[in-house]
Scaffold this active site. Structure first.
Site, short mmCIF file in Angstrom:
data_model
loop_
_atom_site.label_atom_id
_atom_site.label_comp_id
_atom_site.label_asym_id
_atom_site.label_seq_id
_atom_site.Cartn_x
_atom_site.Cartn_y
_atom_site.Cartn_z
N CYS A 213 -73.36 -106.28 17.02
CA CYS A 213 -72.96 -107.34 16.08
C CYS A 213 -71.96 -106.84 15.05
CB CYS A 213 -74.18 -107.89 15.35
SG CYS A 213 -75.58 -108.32 16.39
N ASP A 214 -72.17 -105.65 14.51
CA ASP A 214 -71.47 -105.24 13.30
C ASP A 214 -70.60 -104.00 13.43
OD1 ASP A 214 -72.77 -107.33 11.99
OD2 ASP A 214 -74.48 -106.07 11.44
N CYS B 3 -77.85 -103.88 14.14
CA CYS B 3 -77.23 -104.30 15.40
C CYS B 3 -75.81 -103.78 15.50
CB CYS B 3 -77.26 -105.83 15.51
SG CYS B 3 -76.50 -106.45 17.03
#
Length: 325
Positions: free
Chosen positions: A153-154, A150
């Site tokens: 997300c990261d 992701c």
């Protein structure tokens, strides 16, 4: 394994315990419905109570945590909050469901048993989706330590680093383009000699100076014990293997919804994601609702899953008000 309890009928049974399922549990519990959450069981395939966030390290984009929060801690908080209002949990995995008549029937363990393990007036399906992985030996161990599925997300954690994206479809190109906001360079590793992505996505990638390409290439091994340090990449035309220093690898080869349990009973898209009606979480079966990544093949974020879990609980509560004798 839970013992069959065919004598009681639950108002709400929630199958799945990620952000969607646990948010549904919070709302249903506060509505005094005493939801029963079948939170799943740990398995070698990555399934576990709490969903994919249990495999995530720091979460910085969930509202309310300005300093970030660890994924497992966030899900433990979700669970405790629902329990505070009366949600009940069973650490079991549903093996069979029967939505052909009410009360609905749910089996745990032997799917051929005569009696179901649980019966329910309404069911909320929140079994989520799992990212397809490469199947390399230490891939799971390094997830959250250089390996991710992701970018949203990261990506922030890979500022000024050289990273790789594995895949060649729209998702891979979208991830790679997003990651150029942070990384020094992004190398797309694709097993073919041309991308499968739509033309507009390809044009964006080719025009981005930070994006490089490794064609006809496949990742064969990950380098690093506690943190990703590099990739062993093989050219599938020549067989030549090269070790390339990457501190991040994003796998973008697709997602698979966990919907096998509901085949033949709930309507699905061609890609297996459940279909809900309009803006609601209602499925084609009256009294069965679906939420989270099991219905979302686009956003796949914890916050969007939690939002749809709220909707599912409210839809279930209203359905019970209208139909429960």
């Amino acid at each position: 394994m839970a013992s069959p309890d065919t004598s009681s009928i639950h108002d709400v049974v929630i199958i799945g315990s990620g952000p969607a399922g646990l948010t549904a549990a919070i709302y249903a519990a506060r509505a005094s419905l005493t939801p029963l959450v079948l939170e799943g069981e740990p398995s070698s395939t990555g399934d576990q109570p709490g969903g994919q966030l249990m495999l995530t390290t720091e979460v910085e984009n969930y509202p309310g945590f300005p300093d970030g929060i660890m994924g497992p801690e966030l899900m433990i908080n979700f669970r405790a909050q629902a329990a505070r209002f009366g949600a009940k949990y069973e650490t079991v995995k549903a093996s069979r469901v029967d939505f052909t008549e009410r009360p609905f029937k749910i089996w745990v363990g032997d799917p051929d048993a005569d009696d179901p393990t649980y019966r329910a007036k309404t069911v909320i399906v929140s079994t989520g989706a799992e990212a397809l992985m490469l199947g390399l030996p230490n891939e799971t161990k390094l997830t959250g330590h250089g390996v991710s599925t992701c970018a949203t997300c990261d990506g922030f954690f890979f500022r000024d680093q050289d990273i790789a994206v594995v895949g060649g479809g729209d998702s891979a190109i979208e991830e790679a383009t997003f990651l150029t906001k942070f990384a020094s360079s992004v190398t797309i590793i694709h097993r073919r000699d041309e991308l499968r992505a739509s033309q507009i996505m390809q044009d964006r990638a080719f025009a981005n100076d930070k994006i490089k390409f490794l064609w006809n290439s496949e990742v064969k091994a990950l380098v690093g014990e506690e943190q990703l340090q590099g990739l062993i990449v093989e050219n599938n035309q020549t067989g030549e293997r090269t070790e390339i220093p990457f501190t991040g690898m994003f796998v973008a080869i697709g997602h698979r919804p966990n919907t096998d349990l509901f085949k033949g009973q709930l309507d699905m898209k061609d890609n297996g994601y459940l279909i809900t009606q309009g803006v609601s979480t209602r499925t084609n079966v009256e009294g069965v609702f679906a939420c989270g990544d099991v219905i979302d093949d686009y956003y796949r974020q914890a916050i969007t899953a939690a939002g749809s879990g709220c909707k599912a609980a409210m839809d279930s509560e209203r359905w019970l008000e209208e139909h429960d004798d």
